[in-house]
Write a protein that holds these residues in place. Structure first.
Motif, mmCIF file in Angstrom:
data_model
loop_
_atom_site.group_PDB
_atom_site.id
_atom_site.type_symbol
_atom_site.label_atom_id
_atom_site.label_comp_id
_atom_site.label_asym_id
_atom_site.label_seq_id
_atom_site.Cartn_x
_atom_site.Cartn_y
_atom_site.Cartn_z
ATOM 1 N N SER A 1 0.870 -1.175 0.000
ATOM 2 C CA SER A 1 0.000 0.000 0.000
ATOM 3 C C SER A 1 0.905 1.222 0.000
ATOM 4 O O SER A 1 1.864 1.277 0.779
ATOM 5 C CB SER A 1 -0.876 0.031 1.247
ATOM 6 O OG SER A 1 -1.643 -1.142 1.340
ATOM 7 N N ILE B 1 3.915 6.318 -10.905
ATOM 8 C CA ILE B 1 3.453 5.203 -11.737
ATOM 9 C C ILE B 1 4.507 4.838 -12.780
ATOM 10 O O ILE B 1 4.781 3.664 -13.017
ATOM 11 C CB ILE B 1 2.088 5.531 -12.379
ATOM 12 C CG1 ILE B 1 1.017 5.579 -11.286
ATOM 13 C CG2 ILE B 1 1.725 4.508 -13.449
ATOM 14 C CD1 ILE B 1 -0.323 6.101 -11.745
ATOM 15 N N LEU C 1 1.934 11.833 -8.992
ATOM 16 C CA LEU C 1 1.288 10.559 -9.323
ATOM 17 C C LEU C 1 1.861 9.935 -10.586
ATOM 18 O O LEU C 1 2.238 8.762 -10.599
ATOM 19 C CB LEU C 1 -0.234 10.739 -9.461
ATOM 20 C CG LEU C 1 -1.008 9.515 -9.938
ATOM 21 C CD1 LEU C 1 -0.932 8.393 -8.908
ATOM 22 C CD2 LEU C 1 -2.451 9.875 -10.224
ATOM 23 N N ASP D 1 -3.525 5.360 -1.524
ATOM 24 C CA ASP D 1 -3.465 5.929 -2.875
ATOM 25 C C ASP D 1 -3.245 4.861 -3.938
ATOM 26 O O ASP D 1 -3.860 4.902 -4.997
ATOM 27 C CB ASP D 1 -2.350 6.976 -2.965
ATOM 28 C CG ASP D 1 -2.648 8.191 -2.103
ATOM 29 O OD1 ASP D 1 -3.805 8.658 -2.116
ATOM 30 O OD2 ASP D 1 -1.727 8.657 -1.414
ATOM 31 N N LEU D 2 -2.346 3.906 -3.660
ATOM 32 C CA LEU D 2 -2.064 2.833 -4.615
ATOM 33 C C LEU D 2 -1.955 1.505 -3.878
ATOM 34 O O LEU D 2 -1.388 1.432 -2.792
ATOM 35 C CB LEU D 2 -0.749 3.081 -5.361
ATOM 36 C CG LEU D 2 -0.670 4.290 -6.282
ATOM 37 C CD1 LEU D 2 0.747 4.435 -6.837
ATOM 38 C CD2 LEU D 2 -1.670 4.180 -7.411
ATOM 39 N N GLN E 1 0.261 13.593 -4.273
ATOM 40 C CA GLN E 1 -0.596 13.529 -5.461
ATOM 41 C C GLN E 1 -0.043 14.300 -6.657
ATOM 42 O O GLN E 1 -0.331 13.960 -7.792
ATOM 43 C CB GLN E 1 -2.006 14.033 -5.128
ATOM 44 C CG GLN E 1 -2.759 13.160 -4.147
ATOM 45 C CD GLN E 1 -3.038 11.777 -4.692
ATOM 46 O OE1 GLN E 1 -3.358 11.607 -5.858
ATOM 47 N NE2 GLN E 1 -2.919 10.771 -3.835
ATOM 48 N N CYS F 1 -0.933 -2.691 -10.392
ATOM 49 C CA CYS F 1 -1.083 -1.555 -9.490
ATOM 50 C C CYS F 1 -2.489 -0.993 -9.681
ATOM 51 O O CYS F 1 -2.947 -0.823 -10.818
ATOM 52 C CB CYS F 1 -0.026 -0.510 -9.817
ATOM 53 S SG CYS F 1 -0.088 0.945 -8.769
ATOM 54 N N HIS F 2 -3.162 -0.731 -8.572
ATOM 55 C CA HIS F 2 -4.525 -0.203 -8.613
ATOM 56 C C HIS F 2 -4.618 1.060 -7.771
ATOM 57 O O HIS F 2 -3.922 1.186 -6.764
ATOM 58 C CB HIS F 2 -5.520 -1.240 -8.068
ATOM 59 C CG HIS F 2 -5.545 -2.499 -8.852
ATOM 60 N ND1 HIS F 2 -6.331 -2.660 -9.967
ATOM 61 C CD2 HIS F 2 -4.870 -3.661 -8.691
ATOM 62 C CE1 HIS F 2 -6.140 -3.881 -10.458
ATOM 63 N NE2 HIS F 2 -5.246 -4.503 -9.698
ATOM 64 N N ALA F 3 -5.483 1.957 -8.169
ATOM 65 C CA ALA F 3 -5.764 3.167 -7.403
ATOM 66 C C ALA F 3 -7.147 2.980 -6.767
ATOM 67 O O ALA F 3 -8.160 3.171 -7.424
ATOM 68 C CB ALA F 3 -5.739 4.394 -8.306
#
Length: 166
Positions: free
Chosen positions: A85, A97, A93, A117-118, A90, A109-111
């Protein structure tokens, strides 16, 4: 209704748009992903060209995962799995990534919604190697803080078979 795929320019066909023939093709492939198209067509009573064009359409739309997703990380010496996590600045970002994409052990990777945040799914060779991977993530531009949870065992493997009959 469509959903955006990995590339924002690419629309993904979602299950509700698949007709009965598409579902039959996908169910047969789910049963035996290595079946040749000609054999698949014969098994389903369809023309080879029909099966080929439908698979190409689904593949081009991003509806099918890449074949590399079938390779188990443990077969590549990466038997330790975890989720990291990450809390981000921000304003960085996109940099974060981009940096995460360069780490081979980052599988996805997921938001998510919520405080995190990720969520980053990773693999490693050992717990010590997982520490290295977690540190590599923590040092990515824009990442402020991380928390790592190691998976002890997989209790339900990735699956979509049930969705094909829904």
């Amino acid at each position: 209704m469509t959903n955006r795929g990995r590339n924002s320019e690419q629309e993904v066909i979602i299950l509700q748009e698949l007709d009965a023939t598409d579902r039959r093709i996908l169910a047969a492939l789910d049963e035996d992903p290595r079946v040749p198209i000609m054999v698949l067509a014969q098994k389903l009573g369809l023309a080879r060209g029909t099966v080929q064009s439908r698979l190409e359409r689904m593949s081009a739309s991003g509806a099918l995962r890449p074949n590399s997703s079938r390779v188990l990380p443990s077969a590549l010496g990466r038997g330790v799995g975890a989720v990291v996590s990450a809390e981000l600045d921000q304003s960085h970002l996109n940099e974060a990534i981009a940096a995460l994409r360069t780490i081979p052990e980052v599988l996805e990777c997921h938001a998510p919604a919520g405080d995190t945040d990720l969520l980053i799914r990773v693999v490693a060779k050992s717990p010590d190697d997982l520490y290295r991977v977690s540190e590599e993530i923590r040092l990515c531009p824009g990442i402020i803080r991380t928390s790592t949870s190691m998976f002890l065992r997989e209790v339900i493997s990735y699956r979509t078979t049930g969705l094909l009959g829904a």
